[in-house]
Design an enzyme around this catalytic site. Structure first.
Site, PDB file in Angstrom:
ATOM      1  N   LEU A   6       0.850  -1.178   0.000  1.00 42.46           N
ATOM      2  CA  LEU A   6       0.000   0.000   0.000  1.00 42.46           C
ATOM      3  C   LEU A   6       0.887   1.230   0.000  1.00 42.46           C
ATOM      4  O   LEU A   6       1.776   1.350   0.841  1.00 42.46           O
ATOM      5  CB  LEU A   6      -0.923   0.002   1.227  1.00 42.46           C
ATOM      6  CG  LEU A   6      -1.736  -1.273   1.475  1.00 42.46           C
ATOM      7  CD1 LEU A   6      -2.615  -1.091   2.709  1.00 42.46           C
ATOM      8  CD2 LEU A   6      -2.571  -1.639   0.260  1.00 42.46           C
ATOM      9  N   CYS A   7       0.685   2.120  -0.963  1.00 45.58           N
ATOM     10  CA  CYS A   7       1.432   3.364  -1.038  1.00 45.58           C
ATOM     11  C   CYS A   7       2.940   3.077  -1.140  1.00 45.58           C
ATOM     12  O   CYS A   7       3.376   2.310  -1.993  1.00 45.58           O
ATOM     13  CB  CYS A   7       1.088   4.222   0.173  1.00 45.58           C
ATOM     14  SG  CYS A   7       1.624   5.945   0.076  1.00 45.58           S
ATOM     15  N   THR A   8       3.740   3.648  -0.251  1.00 46.09           N
ATOM     16  CA  THR A   8       5.197   3.495  -0.319  1.00 46.09           C
ATOM     17  C   THR A   8       5.683   2.152   0.212  1.00 46.09           C
ATOM     18  O   THR A   8       6.889   1.918   0.257  1.00 46.09           O
ATOM     19  CB  THR A   8       5.886   4.636   0.446  1.00 46.09           C
ATOM     20  OG1 THR A   8       5.330   4.711   1.773  1.00 46.09           O
ATOM     21  CG2 THR A   8       5.684   5.964  -0.263  1.00 46.09           C
TER      22      THR A   8
END
Length: 355
Positions: free
Chosen positions: A117-119
């Site tokens: 998720l995301c970074t």
């Protein structure tokens, strides 16, 4: 090196996708932590049992922003998970902890489906899981990801990328899109819609993304269109017009348009098309009906019309969508349930399209 994990992911079936493990360490972003818990750790009303078994795995007590988190298990538990979620990583300028990277790699080699998720994509990249694959992350860090991991094909313009056993998402809200995509793969579109409705996810995000997670309008019942929506949903096979909707709502077409814009953020015809596409998705997932029959059942008229609108809205043709999402256990000719083959490294990309 990773061929075994891909083969294992292909042979896993829906009942196997039961344990979701959240891989945490100091420096994780608390938004993504909470989001994953809300989607996978909370049993939605009406969901079939069993729902996911949700566990948090880490090296010990960890900090996520100002919150202190006590994991249920150590990182070695990731190897026995069916799905591993790696939340956003706060400090992308430093390498993620080696023990986390090793544990995520070991889980994938053991056959787990791994999603960032995301970074969190930086953790997957450090583990070598994105080598030679298309991936994404938060737009502000896509250039850094591409520079540090040149063997990864970084796409900054997508919501998320599904490579079968490895998935990555863009920032924040796109992490929700990816989590709902996983629920849809495992439990079907109706259950993904149920989860989205409980979390009050808007039916359309700004920009009009071509997501595979298309939700009905989660509006309350105290607006002028409350009785119109269910009436329309029962008649999607009819060639409804704006005048038909206005007549049923007992208002002028212009007044209907104003209310639609206020409640749904879109026009009556666009909302109606979205509901037809969503119904077509469900029929493609759950029936063996021909494209012609589905076109008639959704009020599209012809297979050509359905294919044109479906491809433009969802981003893939109906036949491709059906092959992708018929990855669930279906009854055989003798009435016994048999698992269908799951898709492997598809490289599906979910890209924003014009509204």
């Amino acid at each position: 090196m990773y061929g075994t994990s891909v083969r294992n992911a292909i042979t896993r079936t829906i009942p196997d996708m039961s344990t979701v493990a959240l891989a945490v360490t100091d420096g994780m972003l608390h938004f993504e932590l909470s989001l994953a818990y809300e989607v996978f750790g909370t049993h939605p009303t009406g969901a079939a049992d069993p729902w996911y078994s949700f566990v948090v795995c880490g090296p010990g007590a960890v900090r996520a922003g100002r919150f202190l988190l006590e994991p249920d298990h150590g990182l070695d538990r990731l190897r026995r998970a069916d799905t591993v979620i790696v939340p956003g990583w706060a400090d992308v300028d430093v390498d993620p902890p080696a023990d986390l990277v090793d544990a995520v790699r070991a889980a994938h080699e053991a056959g787990a489906r791994v999603a960032s998720l995301c970074t969190g994509a930086f953790v997957l990249a450090a583990a070598g899981l994105l080598d030679g694959k298309r991936a994404t992350t938060h737009w502000a860090h896509t250039r850094d990801l591409a520079t540090r991991f040149p063997q990864v094909e970084v796409d900054p313009d997508v919501l998320y990328v599904d490579n079968g056993s490895v998935l990555t998402s863009a920032g924040k809200a796109a992490a929700m899109d990816l989590c709902l995509h996983l629920v849809r793969l495992d439990h079907g579109s109706s259950m993904a819609n149920t989860v989205a409705r409980r979390l009050v996810v808007p039916p359309h995000r700004d920009g009009g993304q071509a997501q595979f997670v298309t939700t009905p309008v989660p509006a309350p019942d105290n607006h002028p269109l409350a009785e119109l929506f269910p009436w329309v949903m029962e008649r999607l096979d009819h060639p409804l017009t704006v005048e038909d909707l206005a007549r049923q709502a007992r208002m002028s077409s212009r007044n209907l348009g104003r209310h639609f814009r206020s409640v749904t953020g879109t026009t009556p015809l666009q909302w109606l098309l979205t509901q037809r596409i969503r119904h077509a998705q469900e029929l493609l997932e759950t029936t063996d009906d021909s494209i012609d029959a589905i076109a008639a059942a959704t009020g599209m008229g012809t297979a050509t019309t359905l294919r044109r609108h479906f491809n433009r809205t969802v981003g893939v043709p109906p036949d491709t969508y059906r092959r992708t999402f018929r990855s669930r256990t279906r009854p055989g000719p003798d009435g016994l349930s048999r698992p269908e083959e799951r898709m492997g490294d598809r490289g599906d990309v979910f890209r924003p399209v014009p509204a």
